[in-house]
Design a protein around this motif. Structure first.
Motif, PDB file in Angstrom:
ATOM      1  N   UNK A 196      17.425   3.360  18.062  1.00  0.00           N
ATOM      2  CA  UNK A 196      18.130   3.868  19.149  1.00  0.00           C
ATOM      3  C   UNK A 196      17.928   3.610  20.680  1.00  0.00           C
ATOM      4  N   UNK A 197      16.299   2.986  20.558  1.00  0.00           N
ATOM      5  CA  UNK A 197      16.249   2.695  21.584  1.00  0.00           C
ATOM      6  C   UNK A 197      15.910   0.975  21.967  1.00  0.00           C
ATOM      7  N   UNK A 198      16.090   0.267  20.804  1.00  0.00           N
ATOM      8  CA  UNK A 198      16.499  -0.816  20.900  1.00  0.00           C
ATOM      9  C   UNK A 198      15.085  -1.502  21.801  1.00  0.00           C
ATOM     10  N   UNK A 199      14.375  -0.920  21.575  1.00  0.00           N
ATOM     11  CA  UNK A 199      12.411  -1.102  21.625  1.00  0.00           C
ATOM     12  C   UNK A 199      11.906  -2.532  20.470  1.00  0.00           C
ATOM     13  N   UNK A 200      11.223  -3.330  20.798  1.00  0.00           N
ATOM     14  CA  UNK A 200      10.422  -3.771  19.716  1.00  0.00           C
ATOM     15  C   UNK A 200       8.917  -2.837  19.440  1.00  0.00           C
ATOM     16  N   UNK A 201       9.058  -1.408  19.707  1.00  0.00           N
ATOM     17  CA  UNK A 201       7.669  -0.779  19.399  1.00  0.00           C
ATOM     18  C   UNK A 201       8.353  -0.302  18.378  1.00  0.00           C
ATOM     19  N   UNK A 202       9.428   0.171  17.684  1.00  0.00           N
ATOM     20  CA  UNK A 202       9.975   0.358  17.088  1.00  0.00           C
ATOM     21  C   UNK A 202       9.003   0.048  15.537  1.00  0.00           C
ATOM     22  N   UNK A 203       8.643  -1.794  15.784  1.00  0.00           N
ATOM     23  CA  UNK A 203       8.364  -2.131  14.798  1.00  0.00           C
ATOM     24  C   UNK A 203       6.952  -1.946  14.452  1.00  0.00           C
ATOM     25  N   UNK A 204       6.571  -1.703  15.476  1.00  0.00           N
ATOM     26  CA  UNK A 204       4.704  -1.175  15.471  1.00  0.00           C
ATOM     27  C   UNK A 204       4.635   0.063  15.284  1.00  0.00           C
ATOM     28  N   UNK A 205       5.639   0.852  14.777  1.00  0.00           N
ATOM     29  CA  UNK A 205       5.677   2.391  14.016  1.00  0.00           C
ATOM     30  C   UNK A 205       5.747   2.253  12.749  1.00  0.00           C
ATOM     31  N   UNK A 206       6.582   1.002  12.478  1.00  0.00           N
ATOM     32  CA  UNK A 206       6.796   0.844  11.168  1.00  0.00           C
ATOM     33  C   UNK A 206       5.619   0.567  10.274  1.00  0.00           C
ATOM     34  N   UNK A 207       4.938  -0.410  11.288  1.00  0.00           N
ATOM     35  CA  UNK A 207       3.932  -0.454  10.197  1.00  0.00           C
ATOM     36  C   UNK A 207       3.149   0.742  10.345  1.00  0.00           C
ATOM     37  N   UNK A 208       2.720   1.327  11.427  1.00  0.00           N
ATOM     38  CA  UNK A 208       1.708   2.144  11.278  1.00  0.00           C
ATOM     39  C   UNK A 208       1.793   3.544  10.369  1.00  0.00           C
ATOM     40  N   UNK A 209       3.094   3.277   9.979  1.00  0.00           N
ATOM     41  CA  UNK A 209       3.749   4.490   8.705  1.00  0.00           C
ATOM     42  C   UNK A 209       3.870   4.120   7.542  1.00  0.00           C
ATOM     43  N   UNK A 210       4.018   2.358   7.225  1.00  0.00           N
ATOM     44  CA  UNK A 210       3.103   1.657   6.272  1.00  0.00           C
ATOM     45  C   UNK A 210       1.180   1.798   5.538  1.00  0.00           C
ATOM     46  N   UNK A 211       1.148   1.424   6.867  1.00  0.00           N
ATOM     47  CA  UNK A 211       0.084   2.528   6.546  1.00  0.00           C
ATOM     48  C   UNK A 211      -0.886   3.016   5.886  1.00  0.00           C
ATOM     49  N   UNK A 212      -0.200   4.551   6.751  1.00  0.00           N
ATOM     50  CA  UNK A 212      -0.615   5.287   6.507  1.00  0.00           C
ATOM     51  C   UNK A 212       0.063   5.680   4.897  1.00  0.00           C
ATOM     52  N   UNK A 213       0.474   5.359   4.760  1.00  0.00           N
ATOM     53  CA  UNK A 213       0.830   5.646   2.930  1.00  0.00           C
ATOM     54  C   UNK A 213       0.049   4.396   2.058  1.00  0.00           C
ATOM     55  N   UNK A 214       0.148   3.651   2.522  1.00  0.00           N
ATOM     56  CA  UNK A 214      -0.457   2.414   2.171  1.00  0.00           C
ATOM     57  C   UNK A 214      -2.423   2.829   1.698  1.00  0.00           C
ATOM     58  N   UNK A 215      -2.948   3.404   2.746  1.00  0.00           N
ATOM     59  CA  UNK A 215      -4.379   4.353   2.467  1.00  0.00           C
ATOM     60  C   UNK A 215      -4.388   5.737   1.874  1.00  0.00           C
ATOM     61  N   UNK A 216      -3.294   5.968   1.846  1.00  0.00           N
ATOM     62  CA  UNK A 216      -3.286   6.990   1.226  1.00  0.00           C
ATOM     63  C   UNK A 216      -3.089   6.661  -0.511  1.00  0.00           C
ATOM     64  N   UNK A 217      -2.574   5.653  -0.780  1.00  0.00           N
ATOM     65  CA  UNK A 217      -2.582   6.242  -2.233  1.00  0.00           C
ATOM     66  C   UNK A 217      -3.775   5.143  -2.874  1.00  0.00           C
ATOM     67  N   UNK A 218      -4.795   4.506  -1.535  1.00  0.00           N
ATOM     68  CA  UNK A 218      -5.933   3.954  -2.280  1.00  0.00           C
ATOM     69  C   UNK A 218      -6.467   4.985  -1.872  1.00  0.00           C
ATOM     70  N   UNK A 219      -6.697   6.274  -1.441  1.00  0.00           N
ATOM     71  CA  UNK A 219      -7.410   7.597  -1.436  1.00  0.00           C
ATOM     72  C   UNK A 219      -8.234   6.841  -0.194  1.00  0.00           C
ATOM     73  N   UNK A 220      -7.833   6.545   0.829  1.00  0.00           N
ATOM     74  CA  UNK A 220      -8.133   6.613   2.229  1.00  0.00           C
ATOM     75  C   UNK A 220      -7.982   7.854   3.704  1.00  0.00           C
ATOM     76  N   UNK A 221      -8.502   8.338   3.142  1.00  0.00           N
ATOM     77  CA  UNK A 221      -7.667  10.086   4.131  1.00  0.00           C
ATOM     78  C   UNK A 221      -7.519   9.814   5.215  1.00  0.00           C
TER      79      UNK A 221
END
Lengths: 149, 98
Positions: B20-45
Motif C-alpha cells: 500500500x505504501x509502495x516503498x521498498x522499506x516493506x522489504x526490510x520489514x519482511x527480512x526482519x520478520x523472517x529473522x524473528x521467526x528464524x531466531x526463535x526456531x534456533x532458541x535465540x530469544x
C-alpha cells in the motif's frame, strides 16, 4: 500477553480498555472512510490519489502498483479485474484482513482466534516471491505481462 | 510454540507497507520478520526480540516516510490548484495512482 518469567523486561502497563476501543474504532473508521473514497473514485480516472512514488521516479512497477485500482475493482465486485491489476494484493488481502481482525479480537475481547504462524522458511520464501514478482511485473512479454497492472 | 508466538514479527505491517505504501522499506520489514521467526526456531530469544524491535522500527519508518511523501505531494497539488485557479497552466506530478 506475556507470561511471567518469559519477558526479560518489566511487563508493560496493560493499556486501558477505553484507549484500546478508541484505537480500533479510529482504525475501523479510517478503513471504512478509505473504502468509501476508493469505491466512489476510480483511481484510474480520479486525480485525488497520490502517484506511486517508485513508479513516478523510475517508471517501473513495484509490488504494490495496481493496489488502488485493484481495490476499486474489488469493492465493485470485479475480482477478475482486481486479479488483472495486482494478483498479489488479491491473494494477500484476505490473510492480512484476518490477521488484523484476529489482533482486534485478541485486544478487545481477550479471545485468541487460530493464528497464522509462518515458519521462518516460509517468510524467506515469501520474500523471494515478492522480489521475483517485483522483477517479473516489469518484463513486457507474456506471460509476465499479465502480472503488470 | 506458545513462546514462539510471543515475539511479534510485524509481518502483516511489513506486507501492508509493501502493497500500500509502495516503498521498498516493506522489504526490510519482511527480512526482519523472517529473522524473528528464524531466531526463535534456533532458541535465540534475545536475538528474536532484537529483530522484532527492528521490524517494529522499520514498519514505523516506512509508514512515516510514506505519509511524509504523500503529504508533500498533496501540498504540491494544493499549490498547483492554487496556481491553476490563478490562471497558470500546470500539470500533475504523475498520473499513476498506486
Amino acid at each position: 500477553m506475556s507470561e511471567p518469567g518469559v519477558s526479560h523486561k518489566a511487563p508493560e502497563r496493560p493499556p486501558d480498555a477505553r484507549w484500546l476501543w478508541g484505537k480500533w474504532t479510529a482504525l475501523a473508521a479510517g478503513v471504512a472512510a478509505g473504502a468509501v473514497v476508493v469505491y466512489r473514485n476510480a483511481p484510474s480516472q480520479s486525480g485525488i490519489y497520490p502517484p506511486c512514488v517508485f513508479h513516478w521516479l523510475t517508471g517501473l512497477h513495484c509490488p504494490g502498483c495496481g493496489t488502488g485500482r485493484g481495490l476499486h475493482a474489488l469493492l465493485h465486485g470485479d475480482v477478475a479485474g482486481a486479479l488483472d491489476l495486482n494478483p498479489l494484493m488479491v491473494v494477500a488481502l484476505p490473510v492480512l484482513v484476518y490477521c488484523v481482525v484476529k489482533q482486534a479480537v485478541w485486544e478487545l475481547a481477550g479471545c485468541r482466534l487460530p493464528g497464522v504462524f509462518l515458519r521462518a522458511s516460509w517468510i524467506w520464501t515469501l520474500l523471494v516471491l515478492i522480489l521475483v514478482y517485483w522483477v517479473a511485473r516489469n518484463i513486457p512479454y507474456p506471460p509476465f505481462e499479465y502480472l503488470a497492472p | 510454540m506458545q513462546q514462539m508466538q510471543q515475539v511479534p514479527n510485524y509481518l502483516v505491517q511489513a506486507i501492508l507497507v509493501t502493497l500500500f505504501c509502495c516503498l521498498p522499506f516493506g522489504i526490510v520489514g519482511i527480512v526482519f520478520a523472517a529473522q524473528v521467526n528464524s531466531k526463535l526456531a534456533l532458541g535465540d530469544y534475545d536475538g528474536a526480540v532484537q529483530a522484532s524491535q527492528a521490524a517494529k522500527k522499520w514498519s514505523w519508518i516506512s509508514f512515516g516516510c510514506g505519509l511524509g511523501v504523500y503529504l508533500a505531494i498533496f501540498l504540491l497539488y494544493a499549490i498547483m490548484i492554487a496556481l491553476a485557479v490563478s490562471g497558470a497552466a500546470v500539470q500533475g506530478p504523475g498520473n499513476f495512482p498506486g
